[in-house]
Structure formats: structure tokens, C-alpha cells
Design an enzyme around this catalytic site. Structure first.
Site, PDB file in Angstrom:
ATOM      1  N   GLY A 129      -5.526 -12.855  -7.464  1.00 25.31           N
ATOM      2  CA  GLY A 129      -5.144 -12.257  -6.182  1.00 25.31           C
ATOM      3  C   GLY A 129      -6.225 -11.366  -5.624  1.00 25.31           C
ATOM      4  CG  ASN A 130      -8.472 -11.217  -2.188  1.00 24.11           C
ATOM      5  OD1 ASN A 130      -9.494 -10.568  -2.311  1.00 24.11           O
ATOM      6  ND2 ASN A 130      -8.440 -12.498  -1.943  1.00 24.11           N
ATOM      7  NE  ARG A 131      -8.518  -2.524  -4.859  1.00 22.07           N
ATOM      8  CZ  ARG A 131      -9.461  -1.582  -4.819  1.00 22.07           C
ATOM      9  NH1 ARG A 131     -10.585  -1.763  -5.456  1.00 22.07           N
ATOM     10  NH2 ARG A 131      -9.264  -0.482  -4.137  1.00 22.07           N
ATOM     11  CB  SER A 132      -5.082  -7.420   0.725  1.00 23.56           C
ATOM     12  OG  SER A 132      -4.504  -7.295   2.003  1.00 23.56           O
TER      13      SER A 132
END
Ligand code: C5P
Length: 228
Positions: A29-32
Site C-alpha cells: 500500500g501507499n502512505r496516503s
């Protein structure tokens, strides 16, 4: 807060991360946090637009007057966005994973005795923003976001050209209390022959100021069509 109306316009916004499953309990996943994209959707709705928000996995309340479609993976986000076209404006604020596991294991991947490494094969995800900008029924305005750590203007302008965008909003890095997960941010928005620095300011205010620019660019495009 500016009152320039977007009444009668259909706006599609993508927000949040995407999660690319590895097995039933793990993902890439992405850090958002999704806060910037949700603020963009809220600002468009406040100006009277018909807004669809395609949201990756985030724990944020749906802004008033916004239709929300929840997705998990980049492939699901791609399908959901294209199902919402045609639109007048597309704003890609999601942190889409660039790569996804080629295969999702049906059971939890176990530690292998005596093996210190595990290799995952990843495949590129579709570039939703670039595909929207190249689509036959391209929205009149296509806006991207860029999170860069260095050479912000160079990379942002590269993406503006390569993805055939009208505007790109680049995060200005190195400002305390802004960026990922924060309620504040600082952006520089670039277009083919201009740029404007926004903030540092709350993401809600930046989103509204972004729409001042969107309205200006729409008016400019309409003007050019009327006076070729
Ligand atoms: O190329 P990069 O990921 O830095 O570009 C950022 C912009 O492109 C963002 O607006 C993001 O939402 C969009 N994007 C996309 N699909 C991808 C990768 C990025 O829509 N697979």
C-alpha cells in the site's frame, strides 16, 4: 472561500491509497490518508458541482453532497473511474500503487524454514490519470497530483507533459506539519505556461484555491475556443 460556481459540471475525484493484496492478510500500500482528495471533492460539491469520489481504503467521512464509491486495488479504482466517464473535470488525487503482485496467494504465505528471502513478482498497474487524459471522451480539465522529494518542478512538469494533463499540483516538501496524514499542506500548481504556489494552509483551503485555478483554466480554454 471563493464562490465561483461549478454548477452543472460533473467532477470525478480519486483519493486515498490503493491496496494490492499479496495474500489474505497482507498487501502493498501507499502512505496516503486521503485527506487532500476528500477536501478536493468537498470543495467541488460546495461550489455546486455533481461530484463522484472514488476512494481507496481510508477512514474518512464522505463529504456532504458527494457520491462515494469505495475501492481497494488500483484495478478496481481504474474500473470505477472509467465507469464514471464522461465528466467535465477529473482530479486524480489518489496515491495509486505503481506495482501489484502478479498473483494473490489464496492462503497466508508462511515462513519457509531455512529460506531467508522471499521473492514477489510485481506487475505495473494501469496509469489511471494518463488513461483518462488520453481517453476518447477526455474531460475538459484533467488534474494530477505529484508527491516528490526532490527536483519537484522538474518531475511535476515532466508528468504534466507525459500524462497530457492540464494542471498538476505538486506537494512542496520539507515544510513542517504538511504532507502525508497532515491536515495542512503546501502545493505548487503547474500548467503549460504558468505556476502558482498555494499555502501552506489547511487542505480544505488549498482544495478551494485549487478550484479557483480550475475555473480560470476552464474559462481560458473556453475563451480560446471562442476566439481561435
Ligand atoms: O507518476 P506518479 O504516480 O507520480 O503520478 C502521480 C499522479 O498520477 C497522481 O495524480 C496519481 O493519482 C496518478 N496515478 C494514477 N494511476 C497510477 C499512478 C499514478 O492515476 N497507476
Amino acid at each position: 472561500m471563493s464562490g465561483t460556481s461549478l454548477a452543472g459540471l460533473r467532477v470525478v475525484v480519486s483519493a486515498g491509497p490503493t491496496y494490492e493484496d499479496i495474500d489474505p492478510v497482507r498487501f502493498i500500500g501507499n502512505r496516503s490518508s486521503g485527506k487532500m482528495g476528500f477536501a478536493v471533492a468537498a470543495a467541488a460539491a460546495q461550489r455546486g458541482a455533481q461530484v463522484v469520489l472514488v476512494a481507496g481504503p481510508v477512514s474518512l467521512a464522505t463529504p456532504a453532497g458527494v457520491t462515494r464509491i469505495d475501492v481497494r486495488s488500483a484495478a478496481q479504482m481504474h474500473a470505477a473511474v472509467f465507469a464514471q466517464l464522461p465528466a467535465d473535470i477529473y482530479i486524480g488525487a489518489a496515491a495509486v500503487a505503481d506495482y501489484s503482485p502478479r498473483e494473490v496467494a489464496t492462503g497466508k504465505i508462511k515462513k519457509q524454514a531455512g529460506r531467508d528471502t522471499l521473492t514477489l513478482e510485481l506487475v505495473r498497474t494501469p496509469d489511471i490519470l494518463a488513461e483518462v487524459a488520453a481517453h476518447a471522451s477526455r474531460p475538459r480539465l484533467v488534474v494530477g497530483f505529484a508527491a516528490e522529494t526532490d527536483n519537484v518542478e522538474g518531475y511535476a512538469r515532466g508528468k504534466l507533459a507525459n500524462k497530457r494533463l492540464d494542471l498538476i499540483a505538486a506537494n512542496r516538501v520539507g515544510i513542517a506539519g504538511s504532507g502525508f496524514e497532515s491536515d495542512d499542506n503546501a502545493l505548487t500548481v503547474y500548467w503549460s505556461d504558468g505556476a502558482r504556489a498555494l499555502g501552506p494552509a489547511p487542505k480544505t483551503q488549498l482544495a478551494d484555491e485549487l478550484f479557483d485555478l480550475v475555473v480560470e483554466r476552464l474559462a481560458g480554454a473556453a475563451g480560446k475556443e471562442r476566439h481561435p
